[in-house]
Design an enzyme around this catalytic site. Sequence first.
Site, PDB file in Angstrom:
ATOM      1  N   ARG A 518       0.845  -1.203   0.000  1.00  0.00           N
ATOM      2  CA  ARG A 518       0.000   0.000   0.000  1.00  0.00           C
ATOM      3  C   ARG A 518       0.878   1.251   0.000  1.00  0.00           C
ATOM      4  O   ARG A 518       1.662   1.478   0.910  1.00  0.00           O
ATOM      5  CB  ARG A 518      -0.907  -0.027   1.233  1.00  0.00           C
ATOM      6  N   GLU A 668     -11.850   0.597  14.023  1.00  0.00           N
ATOM      7  CA  GLU A 668     -11.242  -0.702  13.722  1.00  0.00           C
ATOM      8  C   GLU A 668     -11.039  -1.471  15.006  1.00  0.00           C
ATOM      9  O   GLU A 668     -10.429  -0.984  15.945  1.00  0.00           O
ATOM     10  CB  GLU A 668      -9.900  -0.493  13.015  1.00  0.00           C
ATOM     11  N   HIS A 697      -8.377  -5.762   5.222  1.00  0.00           N
ATOM     12  CA  HIS A 697      -7.050  -5.839   4.623  1.00  0.00           C
ATOM     13  C   HIS A 697      -6.584  -7.278   4.433  1.00  0.00           C
ATOM     14  O   HIS A 697      -5.532  -7.515   3.858  1.00  0.00           O
ATOM     15  CB  HIS A 697      -6.040  -5.062   5.463  1.00  0.00           C
TER      16      HIS A 697
END
Length: 760
Positions: A518, A668, A697
Amino acid sequence: MAIKNHILGFPRIGLHRELKFALEDYWSNKITLHDLLNIGKKIRYSNWKSQIDSGLDCVTVGDFAWYDHVLNISMMINNIPSRHQIDKEKLNLDTLFRIARGSKSIKKNCSASEMTKWFNTNYHYIVPEFVHNQEFCFSWKQILEETDEALSLGYTVKPVLLGPITYLWLGKVKGIHFNKLDLLEKIIPIYQEVLAELSKRQVKWIQIDEPILVLDLPKRWKQSFVYTYKKIYTNKIKILLATYFGDIHHNMDIVNILPVNGLHIDLVAGKYDLMKLDDDFNKKFLLSLGVINGRNIWKADLLNWFTQLKFFMKLRKTFWISTSCSLLHTPLDLSLENNLTDFVKSWFSFSIQKCLELSILSRVLNNKLHIEEIHQWIKPIDAYKSSNIINNIAVQKRILQISPDQIKRNSNFTIRSKIQKLNLNLPILPTTTIGSFPQTSDIRKLRIDYKNKKISQLDYDTSIKEHIKNNILQQEKLGLDVLVHGEPERNDMVEYFSEYLEGFVFTQYGWVQSYGSRCVKPPIIVGDISRITPITVMWSKFAQTLTNKPIKAMLTGPVTILCWSFPREDISKENIAKQIALALRDEVLDLENAGINIIQIDEPALREGLPLRKYDWNDYLSWAVKSFQLCSSVVKDSTQIHTHMCYCEFNDIMSSIVDLDVDVITIETSRSDMELLEFFKTFKYPNDIGPGVYDIHSPNIPSINWIEQLLIKALKYIPIQQLWVNPDCGLKTRTWTETSLALQNMITATMNIRKKFFKK
């Protein structure tokens, strides 16, 4: 007298993001392991050559990582969580990727390790996991292999390792509770072994990073430094202890008695007086001075540094100069940029140029280069200061006119919540997503074609609307309660908004690694900020015409835009954040006027921007919270404001998160198995909350039972009337197959929990 130069670390993604594409190709079985290893090798070779060509005295090795440098240490000491192990399988890159990404293969099905922010940066690391009575061994010898590579090419090398105490500090205990510092005794021998192997190779210096020395440390942790470095120290190789991201004045009593040969300090982020350094630090240390900013892209004022360092040379005949921290946080090469005007481009310095800055400065200090080179280098700095690009009188006037009533909602949450529930008519446990849906190759190609003027504005808008229609259709089929338009028009959550704001410029190749494959391309703030035109209104309004369910508009918050950009350095961050907030305030009001009743303003960087020393927290949190309130509090009571935060430790700033006064926060929690929710045993969050129920992810598809168990755990701490159900982040990196299966399981699990609740 010789002033040497070096850097603490170099970007590892490659000049054209070769590592990113190689990793993704390997994960999708498009290339072999041999191919991947060769690409990594080429990147390292190119990095070392760039450092030497720029005029550095040595190359830094060991800073390359296939995913992240903290995970490198986990691999080095064989700290592999049991769920990621396969019987009799030798440690390899696939082990590393299982820890980082999880796995859904027949061979091994496991969840990824937790990921969080590296100190106060936008870089993420994989959190080490520790268990009681754990054993370690030197099992992953990448540091030695890369040292051998560089030595074989004839380079003078300086290997770098993350220090054992910082590594332990960054990790988390799993299972039986114990003091993780007790594991230090078992890790030290591995560092001793590494140093012994490097000394056999005639390596003169090793850099060991201990950035936690800038933090407020408990007494036992401070004392562990003396014990550890007495054990590690050897007269066969010199240790450069590296600190960065702040100063270490508060820990100097420990630092000054450490048995190390050199000490690196960050003169950019740290509050040091260069003229007092010789008295502050033990004379036995060779000092490495971090004078070139490793976290921003502005040219250094080399004349200022030359003046100070010339005086310092009278106090110490020998010292090193360096970057403040690793160059991991800056783009690689400014010379690639063609879209910036020469005038604007001349203000900046990327990683390779920062190496050149060190070279120029050291050569002038060593009388090997005329000072005129420094005068030529800094000319653009003076040009920037006098540029008409910087100042916008209207923006500055608006900042001065901010009043207290602009930063609070009309009514408190209890009143607003009743109005919103009547208005939105949502079920118990409302389901939603964080905002983005899969960014397919078709979408990316569409944006590139539009950017390159291969298609017209009309064709582009028509195609984007088709993607939005599909996103809405898919969400309605799945049965989500609050829908989003899916963000097909957006490249990045910060860059996209910045393109509609005056005061920003943009690079073509200014990529920086965020984690693994990323990469992000931070915009650059060069002047006062204002909104040019409405940004999201057209797409959100169009999406709402396609459904009777509420559409949630998606914005990026002021603190996140600030933290994930390269900021200007001539005004305060507080001032910049308020400028962005006022621009977003206009957008929020336009969305409400367009009939959008739910607006999400993401602030994942709120915790990231927190200063590392606690005595600085109040000032930062005060202006950060007010900046968010400035853009969110303009709406009526009936408009529901959401925010989203991810991959940070929230507990220590929860009172400030409450002060944001959002109607719904999504956070999260899935990677940590809802560990964050333990905090809510004692802290009663007053508003609505959506703890992420699965990790987007990871390629793993969460089972219905897994999500049900997480929701049951959440309901122990959060009343069902306040609980929302959502993934833990946006879905842009996932495929449609993964997205549909995961969301379907999430919705089924939610319906099952609803039935259980109503049965009671």
